[in-house]
Design an enzyme around this catalytic site. Structure first.
Site, short mmCIF file in Angstrom:
data_model
loop_
_atom_site.label_atom_id
_atom_site.label_comp_id
_atom_site.label_asym_id
_atom_site.label_seq_id
_atom_site.Cartn_x
_atom_site.Cartn_y
_atom_site.Cartn_z
N SER A 142 -46.31 72.82 69.32
CA SER A 142 -45.91 73.90 70.21
C SER A 142 -46.74 75.12 69.85
O SER A 142 -47.26 75.22 68.73
CB SER A 142 -44.42 74.21 70.01
OG SER A 142 -44.06 75.43 70.64
N TYR A 155 -37.31 76.24 64.53
CA TYR A 155 -38.19 75.49 65.44
C TYR A 155 -39.65 75.73 65.07
O TYR A 155 -40.44 74.77 64.97
CB TYR A 155 -37.94 75.92 66.88
CG TYR A 155 -38.77 75.19 67.90
CD1 TYR A 155 -38.53 73.84 68.17
CD2 TYR A 155 -39.78 75.82 68.61
CE1 TYR A 155 -39.29 73.15 69.11
CE2 TYR A 155 -40.54 75.15 69.54
CZ TYR A 155 -40.28 73.82 69.80
OH TYR A 155 -41.05 73.14 70.72
#
Length: 249
Positions: A142, A155
């Site tokens: 990501s 995350y």
């Protein structure tokens, strides 16, 4: 694309979003797909769609937090197609919240899926890739694996871990002469179900607004996966950052 036809490719997180789009793209290019995810109804429909279009696909219900499930995907690939050429480790979770919210169950879930799930997939394919001296491991990280964002600490940590694991794997493979290629993809706002699993109300509203404003189709990432797979065997492109032209990230 050249160099994709007849490749046997495993995809995790294949039931929606980037995984589904990649399965459809690679099938259209002649790859043989082994699809893994938790929702059998979705997997069955995607495999049936691929077969109806003349492609080849099998599936198995898969929980990437269980190492035996990743091993079973590899076994399915070998028993069905006789080999494995690549694995796309795409399963992921993003139930973001501020650390002060103490959503520790979600922290652990992200660690289990985003880090351990990748490691289980790597462990499942490395023996075969090492023995055959070829193979390609692709992961979805990501943009949160490149920079930190408030409200996304855990995350970000999991996606930074993916970056480190993949880069070390690339170097180790080069040193060992095993010819295993790696690619890590860093998407920004791309169509997926990630936002649906955010339980913190403020974070959910903010991410939903962000994705509604910017997200691009998952097929854009599928094109990147296909590009990586299509490279000549002597060429490794290790990182791809992709996102909407209009999103400042």
């Amino acid at each position: 694309m050249q160099n994709i036809a007849n490749k046997v490719v495993i995809i995790t997180g294949a039931s929606s979003g980037i995984g589904e789009a990649t399965a459809l793209k690679l099938a259209a290019e002649g790859a043989k797909l082994v699809l893994g995810a938790r929702r059998e109804d979705k997997l069955k429909a995607i495999a049936a769609h691929i077969k109806a279009g003349g492609g080849e696909a099998v599936y198995r219900v898969t929980d990437v937090t269980r190492p035996e499930d990743s091993a079973a995907l590899v076994a399915l690939a070998k028993s069905t197609f006789g080999k494995i050429d690549a694995i796309f480790l795409n399963a992921g979770l993003m139930p973001n919240s501020p650390l002060a919210a103490l959503e520790t169950a979600n922290w652990n879930a992200m660690i289990d899926v985003n880090i351990k799930g990748v490691l289980h997939g790597v462990a499942a394919v490395l023996p075969d890739f090492t023995a055959q001296k070829s193979g390609h491991i692709i992961t979805t990280s990501s943009v949160a694996g490149l920079k930190a964002y408030p409200g996304a600490a855990v995350y970000c940590g999991t996606k930074w871990a993916v970056k480190a694991i993949m880069e070390a794997l690339r170097m180790e493979s080069a040193q060992a002469g095993s010819n295993i290629r790696t690619a890590t993809i860093y998407p920004a706002a791309v169509q997926s179900e990630l936002v649906n699993h955010i339980t913190d109300e403020n974070a959910s509203a903010g991410y939903r607004q962000l994705y509604d404003a910017y997200e691009i189709p998952a097929a854009r990432v599928a094109e990147v996966v296909a590009f990586a797979l299509a490279q000549p065997d002597d060429t490794n492109i290790s990182e791809f950052t992709i996102g909407p032209t209009t999103q400042p990230w």
